[in-house]
Design a protein around this motif. Structure first.
Motif, PDB file in Angstrom:
ATOM      1  N   GLU A  85       0.825  -1.212   0.000  1.00 39.11           N
ATOM      2  CA  GLU A  85       0.000   0.000   0.000  1.00 39.11           C
ATOM      3  C   GLU A  85       0.858   1.260   0.000  1.00 39.11           C
ATOM      4  OE1 GLU A  85      -2.578  -0.162   3.400  1.00 39.11           O
ATOM      5  OE2 GLU A  85      -4.028  -1.461   2.415  1.00 39.11           O
ATOM      6  N   ARG A  86       1.938   1.265   0.798  1.00 40.85           N
ATOM      7  CA  ARG A  86       2.791   2.452   0.940  1.00 40.85           C
ATOM      8  C   ARG A  86       4.261   2.043   0.850  1.00 40.85           C
ATOM      9  NH1 ARG A  86      -0.888   3.592   5.728  1.00 40.85           N
ATOM     10  NH2 ARG A  86      -2.556   4.783   4.776  1.00 40.85           N
ATOM     11  N   PRO A  87       4.757   1.785  -0.348  1.00 43.31           N
ATOM     12  CA  PRO A  87       6.135   1.318  -0.479  1.00 43.31           C
ATOM     13  C   PRO A  87       7.169   2.383  -0.087  1.00 43.31           C
ATOM     14  CG  PRO A  87       5.154   1.629  -2.641  1.00 43.31           C
ATOM     15  CD  PRO A  87       4.077   1.836  -1.638  1.00 43.31           C
ATOM     16  N   PHE A  88       6.925   3.635  -0.438  1.00 44.61           N
ATOM     17  CA  PHE A  88       7.892   4.680  -0.118  1.00 44.61           C
ATOM     18  C   PHE A  88       8.008   4.875   1.394  1.00 44.61           C
ATOM     19  CE2 PHE A  88       9.188   9.177   0.301  1.00 44.61           C
ATOM     20  CZ  PHE A  88      10.424   9.071  -0.316  1.00 44.61           C
ATOM     21  N   LEU A  89       6.874   4.943   2.083  1.00 48.81           N
ATOM     22  CA  LEU A  89       6.867   5.095   3.543  1.00 48.81           C
ATOM     23  C   LEU A  89       7.555   3.898   4.204  1.00 48.81           C
ATOM     24  CD1 LEU A  89       5.937   6.679   6.038  1.00 48.81           C
ATOM     25  CD2 LEU A  89       3.774   5.422   5.915  1.00 48.81           C
ATOM     26  N   SER A  90       7.346   2.698   3.689  1.00 52.81           N
ATOM     27  CA  SER A  90       7.971   1.495   4.243  1.00 52.81           C
ATOM     28  C   SER A  90       9.484   1.558   4.109  1.00 52.81           C
ATOM     29  CB  SER A  90       7.456   0.247   3.522  1.00 52.81           C
ATOM     30  OG  SER A  90       6.069   0.127   3.693  1.00 52.81           O
ATOM     31  N   ILE A  91       9.980   2.053   2.956  1.00 59.40           N
ATOM     32  CA  ILE A  91      11.429   2.166   2.764  1.00 59.40           C
ATOM     33  C   ILE A  91      12.016   3.171   3.743  1.00 59.40           C
ATOM     34  CG2 ILE A  91      13.220   2.930   1.141  1.00 59.40           C
ATOM     35  CD1 ILE A  91      11.463   1.737  -1.094  1.00 59.40           C
ATOM     36  N   ILE A  92      11.349   4.297   3.932  1.00 60.84           N
ATOM     37  CA  ILE A  92      11.836   5.321   4.871  1.00 60.84           C
ATOM     38  C   ILE A  92      11.848   4.770   6.297  1.00 60.84           C
ATOM     39  CG2 ILE A  92      11.288   7.561   5.896  1.00 60.84           C
ATOM     40  CD1 ILE A  92      10.309   8.433   3.122  1.00 60.84           C
ATOM     41  N   LEU A  96      15.120   4.346   8.697  1.00 66.09           N
ATOM     42  CA  LEU A  96      15.218   4.951  10.034  1.00 66.09           C
ATOM     43  C   LEU A  96      15.461   3.883  11.106  1.00 66.09           C
ATOM     44  CD1 LEU A  96      12.439   7.677   9.839  1.00 66.09           C
ATOM     45  CD2 LEU A  96      14.919   8.022   9.822  1.00 66.09           C
ATOM     46  N   ALA A  97      14.795   2.746  10.977  1.00 69.89           N
ATOM     47  CA  ALA A  97      15.005   1.668  11.949  1.00 69.89           C
ATOM     48  C   ALA A  97      16.447   1.180  11.880  1.00 69.89           C
ATOM     49  CB  ALA A  97      14.036   0.515  11.674  1.00 69.89           C
ATOM     50  N   GLY A  98      17.006   1.086  10.679  1.00 75.53           N
ATOM     51  CA  GLY A  98      18.401   0.675  10.530  1.00 75.53           C
ATOM     52  C   GLY A  98      19.357   1.668  11.142  1.00 75.53           C
TER      53      GLY A  98
END
Length: 107
Positions: A85-92, A96-98
């Motif tokens: 649903e939100r690929p860009f938000l998931s990548i960001i 950030l988690a990394g």
């Protein structure tokens, strides 16, 4: 005549005692055999009960594993759906988690 009667009585008592000894020996043997049979039956019964408990435990464990696998699959599918649903938000968020994990491990 009385001597003969006393000898006969003594012989009968002696025979009766011998029969009594034989009866006691056979009774003791019968009781021992019965106890062995009871112990064997008890062992078989305990074995059957233990097998039934083990089978029941295995079934419950298999059911729990199936439920856990299904829940894990549903969670993975839910995450995959959110990422689609939100690929860009998931990548960001992953970036950030990394970064946060990397900073925590640097210390």
């Amino acid at each position: 005549m009385e001597k003969q009667t006393a000898k006969d009585d003594y012989a009968r008592v002696k025979e009766d005692l011998q029969l009594l000894r034989e009866d006691m020996a056979s009774l003791t043997k019968a009781v021992a055999d019965g106890q062995k049979a009871n112990a064997s039956n008890l062992k078989d019964e305990i074995s059957r009960e233990a097998q039934a408990v083990f089978d029941n435990l295995r079934k419950r464990g298999d059911a729990a594993l199936t439920r856990a696998t299904e829940a894990g699959s549903q969670t993975v599918e839910g995450v995959e759906h959110k990422i689609e649903e939100r690929p860009f938000l998931s990548i960001i968020l992953m970036f950030l988690a990394g970064v946060i994990v990397g900073k925590m491990l640097d210390r």
